[in-house]
Design an enzyme around this catalytic site. Structure first.
Site, PDB file in Angstrom:
ATOM      1  N   HIS A 125       1.035  -0.893   0.014  1.00  0.00           N
ATOM      2  CA  HIS A 125      -0.068  -0.059   0.152  1.00  0.00           C
ATOM      3  C   HIS A 125       0.932   0.653   0.287  1.00  0.00           C
ATOM      4  O   HIS A 125      -0.268   2.316  -0.212  1.00  0.00           O
ATOM      5  CB  HIS A 125      -0.904   0.210   0.993  1.00  0.00           C
ATOM      6  N   ASP A 162      -2.213 -11.152  -2.283  1.00  0.00           N
ATOM      7  CA  ASP A 162      -3.313 -10.578  -0.679  1.00  0.00           C
ATOM      8  C   ASP A 162      -4.343  -9.422  -1.272  1.00  0.00           C
ATOM      9  O   ASP A 162      -5.349  -9.607  -2.378  1.00  0.00           O
ATOM     10  CB  ASP A 162      -2.599  -8.726  -1.083  1.00  0.00           C
ATOM     11  N   HIS A 164      -6.502  -7.317  -0.254  1.00  0.00           N
ATOM     12  CA  HIS A 164      -6.487  -5.653  -0.551  1.00  0.00           C
ATOM     13  C   HIS A 164      -5.343  -5.533  -2.464  1.00  0.00           C
ATOM     14  O   HIS A 164      -4.310  -5.626  -2.522  1.00  0.00           O
ATOM     15  CB  HIS A 164      -5.949  -5.192   0.765  1.00  0.00           C
ATOM     16  N   ASP A 246      -4.622 -12.861   3.540  1.00  0.00           N
ATOM     17  CA  ASP A 246      -5.563 -12.313   3.756  1.00  0.00           C
ATOM     18  C   ASP A 246      -6.916 -12.697   2.599  1.00  0.00           C
ATOM     19  O   ASP A 246      -8.023 -12.369   3.189  1.00  0.00           O
ATOM     20  CB  ASP A 246      -5.324 -11.034   4.519  1.00  0.00           C
TER      21      ASP A 246
HETATM   22 ZN    ZN Z   1      -4.440  -7.615   2.689  1.00  0.00          ZN
END
Ligand code: ZN
Length: 309
Positions: A125, A162, A164, A246
Protein backbone atom coordinates in the site's frame (compact mmCIF):
# COMPACT_ATOMS: atom_id res chain seq x y z
CA UNK A 1 19.02 -24.99 -6.43
CA UNK A 2 17.44 -23.98 -3.20
CA UNK A 3 14.92 -21.67 -1.61
CA UNK A 4 16.23 -19.02 0.75
CA UNK A 5 14.27 -17.48 3.61
CA UNK A 6 15.17 -13.89 4.47
CA UNK A 7 14.09 -12.45 7.80
CA UNK A 8 15.40 -10.35 10.69
CA UNK A 9 14.53 -10.12 14.40
CA UNK A 10 14.06 -6.34 13.96
CA UNK A 11 10.88 -7.12 12.01
CA UNK A 12 9.35 -8.39 15.27
CA UNK A 13 9.97 -5.02 16.95
CA UNK A 14 7.55 -2.96 14.85
CA UNK A 15 4.66 -2.78 17.29
CA UNK A 16 1.59 -0.82 16.23
CA UNK A 17 -0.29 -1.83 19.40
CA UNK A 18 -1.84 -4.83 21.08
CA UNK A 19 -5.14 -4.61 19.21
CA UNK A 20 -3.63 -3.90 15.80
CA UNK A 21 -4.14 -6.77 13.34
CA UNK A 22 -0.67 -6.27 11.83
CA UNK A 23 1.20 -7.33 14.97
CA UNK A 24 4.48 -9.17 15.67
CA UNK A 25 2.66 -12.45 16.39
CA UNK A 26 1.99 -12.76 12.64
CA UNK A 27 5.65 -13.08 11.80
CA UNK A 28 6.37 -15.19 14.88
CA UNK A 29 3.86 -17.90 13.86
CA UNK A 30 5.26 -18.05 10.34
CA UNK A 31 8.84 -18.38 11.55
CA UNK A 32 7.85 -21.05 14.04
CA UNK A 33 6.08 -23.04 11.32
CA UNK A 34 9.02 -22.77 8.94
CA UNK A 35 11.31 -24.26 11.59
CA UNK A 36 9.43 -27.56 11.26
CA UNK A 37 11.11 -30.69 9.85
CA UNK A 38 9.43 -30.35 6.44
CA UNK A 39 11.41 -27.15 5.90
CA UNK A 40 14.81 -28.52 6.75
CA UNK A 41 16.26 -27.74 3.28
CA UNK A 42 15.23 -24.09 3.56
CA UNK A 43 18.29 -21.82 3.87
CA UNK A 44 17.78 -19.14 6.53
CA UNK A 45 19.44 -15.80 5.85
CA UNK A 46 19.57 -12.61 7.88
CA UNK A 47 18.04 -9.65 6.05
CA UNK A 48 20.34 -6.61 5.98
CA UNK A 49 19.08 -3.02 6.16
CA UNK A 50 18.14 -1.41 2.88
CA UNK A 51 20.61 1.30 1.91
CA UNK A 52 19.35 4.80 1.28
CA UNK A 53 20.33 4.60 -2.38
CA UNK A 54 18.06 1.56 -2.80
CA UNK A 55 15.10 3.15 -1.02
CA UNK A 56 15.25 6.33 -3.09
CA UNK A 57 14.72 4.39 -6.31
CA UNK A 58 11.13 3.87 -5.14
CA UNK A 59 10.55 6.75 -2.74
CA UNK A 60 11.61 10.42 -2.80
CA UNK A 61 14.59 11.04 -0.50
CA UNK A 62 12.55 13.50 1.52
CA UNK A 63 9.90 10.83 2.16
CA UNK A 64 12.51 8.37 3.43
CA UNK A 65 13.99 11.05 5.69
CA UNK A 66 10.65 12.18 7.07
CA UNK A 67 9.37 8.65 7.65
CA UNK A 68 12.47 7.61 9.57
CA UNK A 69 12.41 10.97 11.38
CA UNK A 70 8.82 10.33 12.50
CA UNK A 71 9.79 7.15 14.37
CA UNK A 72 9.14 7.96 18.04
CA UNK A 73 11.88 7.37 20.66
CA UNK A 74 9.11 5.99 22.89
CA UNK A 75 5.38 5.47 22.68
CA UNK A 76 3.73 5.54 19.28
CA UNK A 77 3.30 7.94 16.36
CA UNK A 78 0.23 7.68 14.17
CA UNK A 79 0.63 8.34 10.42
CA UNK A 80 -3.03 7.64 9.71
CA UNK A 81 -5.86 5.76 11.42
CA UNK A 82 -4.17 2.38 10.96
CA UNK A 83 -0.53 3.09 10.09
CA UNK A 84 1.32 3.46 13.35
CA UNK A 85 5.01 3.74 14.25
CA UNK A 86 6.65 2.39 17.40
CA UNK A 87 10.31 2.86 18.37
CA UNK A 88 11.29 -0.29 16.45
CA UNK A 89 9.42 0.59 13.25
CA UNK A 90 12.28 2.28 11.43
CA UNK A 91 14.65 -0.66 11.83
CA UNK A 92 11.86 -3.09 10.94
CA UNK A 93 11.01 -1.19 7.77
CA UNK A 94 14.68 -0.95 6.73
CA UNK A 95 15.20 -4.69 7.19
CA UNK A 96 11.91 -5.54 5.46
CA UNK A 97 12.95 -3.66 2.32
CA UNK A 98 16.52 -4.94 2.72
CA UNK A 99 15.27 -8.51 2.72
CA UNK A 100 13.83 -8.18 -0.77
CA UNK A 101 17.04 -6.58 -2.02
CA UNK A 102 19.18 -9.34 -0.51
CA UNK A 103 16.84 -11.98 -1.94
CA UNK A 104 17.28 -10.49 -5.40
CA UNK A 105 21.05 -10.58 -4.92
CA UNK A 106 20.95 -14.23 -3.78
CA UNK A 107 18.97 -15.21 -6.86
CA UNK A 108 21.24 -13.15 -9.12
CA UNK A 109 24.33 -14.80 -7.63
CA UNK A 110 22.86 -18.23 -8.33
CA UNK A 111 22.86 -19.06 -4.60
CA UNK A 112 19.08 -19.43 -4.57
CA UNK A 113 16.55 -20.35 -7.22
CA UNK A 114 13.89 -18.39 -5.39
CA UNK A 115 13.32 -16.78 -2.00
CA UNK A 116 10.67 -15.85 0.52
CA UNK A 117 11.03 -12.74 2.67
CA UNK A 118 9.31 -13.26 6.02
CA UNK A 119 9.19 -9.63 7.04
CA UNK A 120 6.96 -6.86 8.32
CA UNK A 121 5.78 -4.14 8.02
CA UNK A 122 4.22 -5.08 4.69
CA UNK A 123 4.66 -2.79 1.69
CA UNK A 124 2.16 -2.94 -1.14
CA UNK A 125 0.00 0.00 0.00
CA UNK A 126 3.00 2.34 0.33
CA UNK A 127 2.96 4.86 -2.50
CA UNK A 128 6.08 6.78 -3.54
CA UNK A 129 5.45 9.55 -1.01
CA UNK A 130 2.66 8.19 1.14
CA UNK A 131 2.68 5.56 3.89
CA UNK A 132 -0.70 3.92 4.38
CA UNK A 133 -2.51 0.69 5.14
CA UNK A 134 0.11 -0.64 7.63
CA UNK A 135 2.83 -0.10 4.96
CA UNK A 136 5.89 2.15 5.25
CA UNK A 137 8.30 1.33 2.41
CA UNK A 138 7.07 -0.52 -0.66
CA UNK A 139 9.36 -3.51 -0.14
CA UNK A 140 8.59 -5.25 -3.41
CA UNK A 141 9.04 -2.09 -5.49
CA UNK A 142 12.35 -1.34 -3.77
CA UNK A 143 13.46 -4.86 -4.68
CA UNK A 144 12.25 -4.55 -8.25
CA UNK A 145 14.06 -1.27 -8.86
CA UNK A 146 17.19 -2.76 -7.30
CA UNK A 147 16.96 -5.74 -9.66
CA UNK A 148 16.73 -3.37 -12.60
CA UNK A 149 19.46 -0.94 -11.49
CA UNK A 150 22.01 -3.40 -10.14
CA UNK A 151 21.43 -6.60 -12.11
CA UNK A 152 20.15 -5.12 -15.37
CA UNK A 153 16.88 -7.04 -15.14
CA UNK A 154 14.96 -4.39 -16.97
CA UNK A 155 11.57 -6.11 -17.15
CA UNK A 156 10.19 -6.62 -13.67
CA UNK A 157 6.87 -8.23 -12.79
CA UNK A 158 4.95 -8.29 -9.51
CA UNK A 159 2.02 -10.60 -8.86
CA UNK A 160 0.00 -9.69 -5.78
CA UNK A 161 -2.55 -12.14 -4.37
CA UNK A 162 -3.17 -10.23 -1.14
CA UNK A 163 -6.92 -9.67 -0.64
CA UNK A 164 -6.35 -5.91 -0.84
CA UNK A 165 -5.32 -4.11 -3.99
CA UNK A 166 -1.68 -2.99 -3.96
CA UNK A 167 -2.33 0.65 -4.77
CA UNK A 168 1.24 1.56 -3.90
CA UNK A 169 2.86 -0.90 -6.27
CA UNK A 170 0.43 0.06 -9.01
CA UNK A 171 1.23 3.75 -8.48
CA UNK A 172 4.96 2.98 -8.86
CA UNK A 173 4.54 0.90 -12.02
CA UNK A 174 1.54 2.23 -13.95
CA UNK A 175 3.54 4.64 -16.14
CA UNK A 176 6.45 2.21 -16.62
CA UNK A 177 5.93 -0.08 -19.61
CA UNK A 178 8.84 -2.30 -18.54
CA UNK A 179 7.14 -3.03 -15.22
CA UNK A 180 4.14 -5.32 -14.86
CA UNK A 181 1.75 -5.54 -11.93
CA UNK A 182 -1.08 -8.04 -11.65
CA UNK A 183 -3.38 -8.26 -8.65
CA UNK A 184 -6.24 -10.44 -7.52
CA UNK A 185 -8.19 -8.77 -4.74
CA UNK A 186 -11.60 -8.35 -3.23
CA UNK A 187 -13.40 -5.42 -4.81
CA UNK A 188 -14.83 -3.23 -3.52
CA UNK A 189 -12.60 -3.12 -0.44
CA UNK A 190 -9.81 -0.99 1.05
CA UNK A 191 -8.00 0.89 -0.48
CA UNK A 192 -10.66 1.40 -3.19
CA UNK A 193 -8.36 1.13 -6.21
CA UNK A 194 -7.94 -1.91 -8.47
CA UNK A 195 -10.84 -1.71 -10.92
CA UNK A 196 -10.37 -3.85 -14.02
CA UNK A 197 -10.31 -0.68 -16.13
CA UNK A 198 -7.02 0.43 -14.49
CA UNK A 199 -4.60 -0.93 -17.13
CA UNK A 200 -1.46 1.23 -16.91
CA UNK A 201 0.31 2.76 -19.91
CA UNK A 202 0.68 -0.42 -21.93
CA UNK A 203 -1.71 -2.95 -20.46
CA UNK A 204 1.08 -3.48 -17.95
CA UNK A 205 -1.35 -3.28 -15.02
CA UNK A 206 -3.73 -6.22 -14.71
CA UNK A 207 -6.43 -5.92 -12.08
CA UNK A 208 -8.62 -8.93 -11.39
CA UNK A 209 -11.25 -7.81 -8.90
CA UNK A 210 -13.18 -10.56 -7.11
CA UNK A 211 -16.60 -10.08 -5.54
CA UNK A 212 -17.03 -10.48 -1.78
CA UNK A 213 -17.64 -14.15 -1.06
CA UNK A 214 -15.64 -15.41 -4.06
CA UNK A 215 -13.54 -18.49 -3.34
CA UNK A 216 -11.17 -20.99 -4.94
CA UNK A 217 -13.13 -21.41 -8.13
CA UNK A 218 -13.30 -17.70 -8.99
CA UNK A 219 -9.71 -17.09 -7.87
CA UNK A 220 -8.28 -19.97 -9.88
CA UNK A 221 -10.29 -18.99 -12.97
CA UNK A 222 -8.98 -15.41 -12.82
CA UNK A 223 -5.39 -16.60 -12.33
CA UNK A 224 -5.55 -19.33 -14.97
CA UNK A 225 -7.39 -17.48 -17.72
CA UNK A 226 -6.20 -13.92 -17.29
CA UNK A 227 -3.28 -13.43 -14.94
CA UNK A 228 -0.94 -16.23 -16.02
CA UNK A 229 -1.23 -15.70 -19.80
CA UNK A 230 -0.59 -11.95 -19.45
CA UNK A 231 2.28 -12.53 -17.04
CA UNK A 232 3.89 -15.06 -19.35
CA UNK A 233 3.46 -12.78 -22.39
CA UNK A 234 5.24 -9.97 -20.52
CA UNK A 235 8.40 -12.09 -20.34
CA UNK A 236 9.78 -10.60 -17.14
CA UNK A 237 13.46 -10.90 -16.29
CA UNK A 238 12.41 -11.58 -12.68
CA UNK A 239 9.10 -12.28 -10.97
CA UNK A 240 8.18 -10.83 -7.59
CA UNK A 241 5.27 -12.00 -5.49
CA UNK A 242 3.42 -9.83 -3.00
CA UNK A 243 2.32 -12.74 -0.86
CA UNK A 244 -0.56 -11.66 1.32
CA UNK A 245 -2.64 -14.45 2.80
CA UNK A 246 -5.70 -12.45 3.85
CA UNK A 247 -7.91 -13.79 1.05
CA UNK A 248 -8.08 -16.99 3.13
CA UNK A 249 -11.61 -17.90 4.21
CA UNK A 250 -10.60 -17.64 7.89
CA UNK A 251 -9.22 -14.11 7.60
CA UNK A 252 -11.05 -11.52 9.69
CA UNK A 253 -10.21 -8.45 7.55
CA UNK A 254 -11.94 -9.36 4.29
CA UNK A 255 -14.54 -11.55 2.69
CA UNK A 256 -12.92 -13.86 0.14
CA UNK A 257 -12.90 -17.60 0.79
CA UNK A 258 -9.62 -19.08 -0.43
CA UNK A 259 -8.42 -22.40 0.97
CA UNK A 260 -4.87 -23.01 2.19
CA UNK A 261 -4.35 -25.27 -0.82
CA UNK A 262 -4.99 -22.36 -3.19
CA UNK A 263 -1.74 -20.78 -2.05
CA UNK A 264 0.24 -23.90 -2.96
CA UNK A 265 -1.55 -24.00 -6.32
CA UNK A 266 -0.96 -20.36 -7.26
CA UNK A 267 2.67 -20.51 -6.14
CA UNK A 268 3.29 -23.59 -8.24
CA UNK A 269 1.71 -21.91 -11.27
CA UNK A 270 3.71 -18.70 -10.78
CA UNK A 271 6.94 -20.64 -10.37
CA UNK A 272 6.06 -22.43 -13.61
CA UNK A 273 5.82 -19.15 -15.50
CA UNK A 274 9.06 -17.95 -13.90
CA UNK A 275 10.75 -21.18 -15.03
CA UNK A 276 9.58 -20.71 -18.60
CA UNK A 277 10.29 -17.01 -19.12
CA UNK A 278 12.34 -15.68 -16.18
CA UNK A 279 14.99 -18.37 -15.67
CA UNK A 280 13.11 -19.40 -12.55
CA UNK A 281 13.94 -16.16 -10.77
CA UNK A 282 11.23 -15.55 -8.19
CA UNK A 283 11.33 -13.41 -5.06
CA UNK A 284 8.31 -13.41 -2.76
CA UNK A 285 7.61 -11.16 0.18
CA UNK A 286 5.00 -11.24 2.91
CA UNK A 287 2.18 -8.72 2.76
CA UNK A 288 -1.08 -9.29 4.75
CA UNK A 289 -2.75 -12.23 6.51
CA UNK A 290 -4.39 -11.77 9.90
CA UNK A 291 -5.76 -15.10 11.12
CA UNK A 292 -2.68 -16.54 12.75
CA UNK A 293 -3.38 -20.19 12.07
CA UNK A 294 -4.50 -19.64 8.47
CA UNK A 295 -1.52 -17.34 7.97
CA UNK A 296 1.00 -19.93 9.18
CA UNK A 297 -0.66 -22.70 7.14
CA UNK A 298 -0.86 -20.58 3.99
CA UNK A 299 2.69 -19.23 4.22
CA UNK A 300 3.91 -22.79 4.78
CA UNK A 301 2.02 -23.97 1.68
CA UNK A 302 3.55 -21.11 -0.28
CA UNK A 303 7.11 -21.84 0.84
CA UNK A 304 6.70 -25.60 0.28
CA UNK A 305 5.68 -24.87 -3.31
CA UNK A 306 8.69 -22.59 -3.76
CA UNK A 307 10.97 -25.33 -2.45
CA UNK A 308 9.45 -27.80 -4.91
CA UNK A 309 9.86 -25.44 -7.89
ZN1 ZN B 1 -4.14 -7.22 2.68
Amino acid sequence: MTTHLFTHPACLDHDPGAHHPENPARLAVILRRLQGPAFEPLVWREAPRAADEALVRAHPGLYVQRLLGAVPPQGRARLDADTILSPGSGEAALHAAGAVIAAVDAVAAGEAQNAFCAVRPPGHHAEPDHAMGFCLFNNVAVGAYHARAVHGWRRVAVVDFDVHHGNGTQAMFEADADAFYASTHQYPLYPGTGAAAERGVAGNIVNLPLSPGAGSREFRAAVEHSLLPQLEAFRADVLFVSAGFDAHKADPLAGLALETEDYAWVTERLAGVAARVSQGRLVSTLEGGYDLEALADSAAAHVRALMAA
